[in-house]
Design a protein around this motif. Structure first.
Motif, PDB file in Angstrom:
ATOM      1  N   LEU A 180       0.853  -1.189   0.000  1.00 33.36           N
ATOM      2  CA  LEU A 180       0.000   0.000   0.000  1.00 33.36           C
ATOM      3  C   LEU A 180       0.884   1.232   0.000  1.00 33.36           C
ATOM      4  O   LEU A 180       1.700   1.415   0.906  1.00 33.36           O
ATOM      5  CB  LEU A 180      -0.899   0.002   1.239  1.00 33.36           C
ATOM      6  N   ALA A 181       0.737   2.052  -1.020  1.00 35.08           N
ATOM      7  CA  ALA A 181       1.487   3.304  -1.091  1.00 35.08           C
ATOM      8  C   ALA A 181       0.543   4.475  -0.848  1.00 35.08           C
ATOM      9  O   ALA A 181      -0.596   4.484  -1.319  1.00 35.08           O
ATOM     10  CB  ALA A 181       2.169   3.454  -2.451  1.00 35.08           C
TER      11      ALA A 181
ATOM     12  N   LEU B 212       3.474  -3.808   3.314  1.00 37.78           N
ATOM     13  CA  LEU B 212       4.413  -2.689   3.275  1.00 37.78           C
ATOM     14  C   LEU B 212       3.639  -1.390   3.098  1.00 37.78           C
ATOM     15  O   LEU B 212       2.712  -1.306   2.293  1.00 37.78           O
ATOM     16  CB  LEU B 212       5.392  -2.847   2.112  1.00 37.78           C
ATOM     17  N   LEU B 213       4.039  -0.375   3.844  1.00 34.09           N
ATOM     18  CA  LEU B 213       3.419   0.947   3.758  1.00 34.09           C
ATOM     19  C   LEU B 213       4.424   1.879   3.091  1.00 34.09           C
ATOM     20  O   LEU B 213       5.391   2.325   3.716  1.00 34.09           O
ATOM     21  CB  LEU B 213       3.049   1.449   5.152  1.00 34.09           C
ATOM     22  N   LEU B 214       4.212   2.120   1.799  1.00 37.11           N
ATOM     23  CA  LEU B 214       5.162   2.877   1.000  1.00 37.11           C
ATOM     24  C   LEU B 214       4.756   4.341   0.911  1.00 37.11           C
ATOM     25  O   LEU B 214       3.585   4.691   1.065  1.00 37.11           O
ATOM     26  CB  LEU B 214       5.262   2.303  -0.414  1.00 37.11           C
TER      27      LEU B 214
ATOM     28  N   ALA C 202      10.236  12.869  -1.827  1.00 41.41           N
ATOM     29  CA  ALA C 202      10.857  11.582  -1.491  1.00 41.41           C
ATOM     30  C   ALA C 202      11.594  11.660  -0.157  1.00 41.41           C
ATOM     31  O   ALA C 202      11.537  10.736   0.656  1.00 41.41           O
ATOM     32  CB  ALA C 202      11.809  11.157  -2.603  1.00 41.41           C
ATOM     33  N   ARG C 203      12.279  12.771   0.085  1.00 44.56           N
ATOM     34  CA  ARG C 203      12.983  12.931   1.362  1.00 44.56           C
ATOM     35  C   ARG C 203      11.986  12.999   2.519  1.00 44.56           C
ATOM     36  O   ARG C 203      12.233  12.458   3.599  1.00 44.56           O
ATOM     37  CB  ARG C 203      13.845  14.191   1.313  1.00 44.56           C
ATOM     38  N   ALA C 204      10.845  13.623   2.280  1.00 45.18           N
ATOM     39  CA  ALA C 204       9.844  13.770   3.345  1.00 45.18           C
ATOM     40  C   ALA C 204       9.200  12.428   3.694  1.00 45.18           C
ATOM     41  O   ALA C 204       9.038  12.097   4.873  1.00 45.18           O
ATOM     42  CB  ALA C 204       8.782  14.776   2.922  1.00 45.18           C
ATOM     43  N   VAL C 205       8.827  11.632   2.695  1.00 39.45           N
ATOM     44  CA  VAL C 205       8.135  10.376   3.003  1.00 39.45           C
ATOM     45  C   VAL C 205       9.084   9.339   3.594  1.00 39.45           C
ATOM     46  O   VAL C 205       8.638   8.406   4.277  1.00 39.45           O
ATOM     47  CB  VAL C 205       7.423   9.791   1.762  1.00 39.45           C
ATOM     48  N   ALA C 206      10.383   9.505   3.379  1.00 36.81           N
ATOM     49  CA  ALA C 206      11.339   8.538   3.921  1.00 36.81           C
ATOM     50  C   ALA C 206      11.286   8.454   5.438  1.00 36.81           C
ATOM     51  O   ALA C 206      11.666   7.437   6.021  1.00 36.81           O
ATOM     52  CB  ALA C 206      12.758   8.901   3.476  1.00 36.81           C
TER      53      ALA C 206
ATOM     54  N   GLY D  18       9.211   1.999   2.176  1.00 41.76           N
ATOM     55  CA  GLY D  18       9.815   1.993   0.852  1.00 41.76           C
ATOM     56  C   GLY D  18       9.243   3.147   0.049  1.00 41.76           C
ATOM     57  O   GLY D  18       8.386   3.902   0.530  1.00 41.76           O
ATOM     58  N   LEU D  19       9.706   3.283  -1.180  1.00 42.04           N
ATOM     59  CA  LEU D  19       9.310   4.391  -2.056  1.00 42.04           C
ATOM     60  C   LEU D  19       8.664   3.840  -3.316  1.00 42.04           C
ATOM     61  O   LEU D  19       9.135   2.852  -3.878  1.00 42.04           O
ATOM     62  CB  LEU D  19      10.543   5.212  -2.444  1.00 42.04           C
ATOM     63  N   VAL D  20       7.592   4.504  -3.780  1.00 40.18           N
ATOM     64  CA  VAL D  20       7.086   4.263  -5.127  1.00 40.18           C
ATOM     65  C   VAL D  20       7.143   5.582  -5.872  1.00 40.18           C
ATOM     66  O   VAL D  20       6.736   6.635  -5.351  1.00 40.18           O
ATOM     67  CB  VAL D  20       5.667   3.662  -5.120  1.00 40.18           C
TER      68      VAL D  20
END
Length: 320
Positions: free
Chosen positions: A99-100, A164-166, A175-179, A184-186
């Motif tokens: 799930l992203a 997984l909660l992406l 991308a830096r904020a969600v890390a 993980g990243l999508v």
């Protein structure tokens, strides 16, 4: 080795057709799949927008593929209901769902009538919702009053292992904020040189060692002229860069914004070619980024021919 997956585009195809497509994709050798999650299509030419969560149950029952989905919590979807939806699928189909979460697009979320905030506020709401969903996945009872309200929520049916909660991001800043909270990243793109800064920012923000999932767009047809025409007809509304993608409200507005997009401009956002060898080389370049999955979105209307051709010629080259 990156797994190569098939993208189910609800904006472009009826749910019943997409169910046939994912079955065919599995038979052709695609190793995974991803579902879009829209309330409206990007343009009237696309013409569809089925309910992805209803469809996912059918698709996962009809295939053995792992699936991913990206959605925006806190507007159309309350985070507790999203957590329940994902947990139910993960309980029925163990370790086959990721799930992203993304900050959303006004095109889809505006139907609630809620004010559409600026990006910084959307990011804050996203992080808040992600924390709620993770707590529910872990079996906690959640009461929360902030940008969203949750009162005494708990998931009574949970999988042995949470999905997984992406975090979804297309810029280095996002991308830096969600890390900070994501497993993980999508992301989405076609050019390694533009994707590397996004991946690097995710790693620098706390995502080092976490999996990267990439959706990439192609348009293949044995007729090169038709491949270019299909890409333009179906995806010109998505060729606009910048904040407009997150701010427009209706398909008609995207069509107006895209009225000056020429067919040749589509090469900036879609890999267009009749040559399956070129498509294999493009995917190999993306695989070299070290991503866990590459989800291939054929933006052209002909899904059956694409699935057969890629299964016969492209996937064997990528998978060795």
């Amino acid at each position: 080795m990156a797994r190569i997956g098939y993208h189910a585009s609800h904006e472009q195809h009826a749910p019943s057709a997409l169910l046939r497509h994912v079955r065919a994709a599995e038979a052709a050798g695609f190793a995974c799949a991803m579902s879009s999650e829209h309330f409206k299509p990007w343009s009237r030419a696309q013409g569809h927008s089925g309910h992805a969560w209803s469809w996912l149950g059918a698709a996962m029952a009809a295939t053995g593929l792992p699936f991913g989905i990206i959605t925006a919590p806190g507007y159309r979807h309350h985070p507790a209901v999203l957590a329940q939806s994902a947990a139910t699928l993960a309980e029925m189909f163990p370790e086959r769902l990721w799930l992203a979460l993304g900050s959303g697009q006004r095109l889809n979320e505006d139907i609630t009538g809620l004010p559409w905030p600026e990006k910084a506020e959307r990011n804050a709401r996203l992080a808040e919702c992600a924390a709620i969903i993770r707590a529910l996945f872990e079996g906690e009872s959640v009461t929360h009053r902030g940008r969203v309200t949750v009162v005494d929520a708990r998931l009574y049916s949970r999988p042995d292992r949470a999905p997984l909660l992406l975090g979804g991001a297309v810029t280095a800043a996002s991308a830096r904020a969600v890390a900070a909270w994501a497993d993980g990243l999508v992301t989405v793109g076609i050019e390694p040189d533009k994707l590397r800064p996004v991946i690097e920012a995710f790693c620098e923000g706390g995502g080092e060692g976490k999996p990267i999932f990439l959706q990439t767009k192609v348009c293949w047809d044995p007729d090169p002229a038709r491949a270019l025409a299909e890409a333009h007809a179906q995806w010109a509304s998505n060729a606009i860069e910048g904040d407009v993608n997150w701010e427009l409200r209706r398909p008609e507005e995207f069509e107006t914004a895209a009225r000056f997009v020429r067919p040749e401009d589509m090469h900036a956002c879609v890999r267009i070619s009749h040559d399956l060898g070129r498509h294999a080389a493009w995917l190999a370049d993306l695989a070299a980024l070290g991503v866990a999955e590459i989800i291939v979105h054929q933006v052209g209307a002909s899904q059956e021919a694409f699935i057969e051709a890629f299964g016969r010629t492209v996937l064997p080259n990528i998978n060795g």
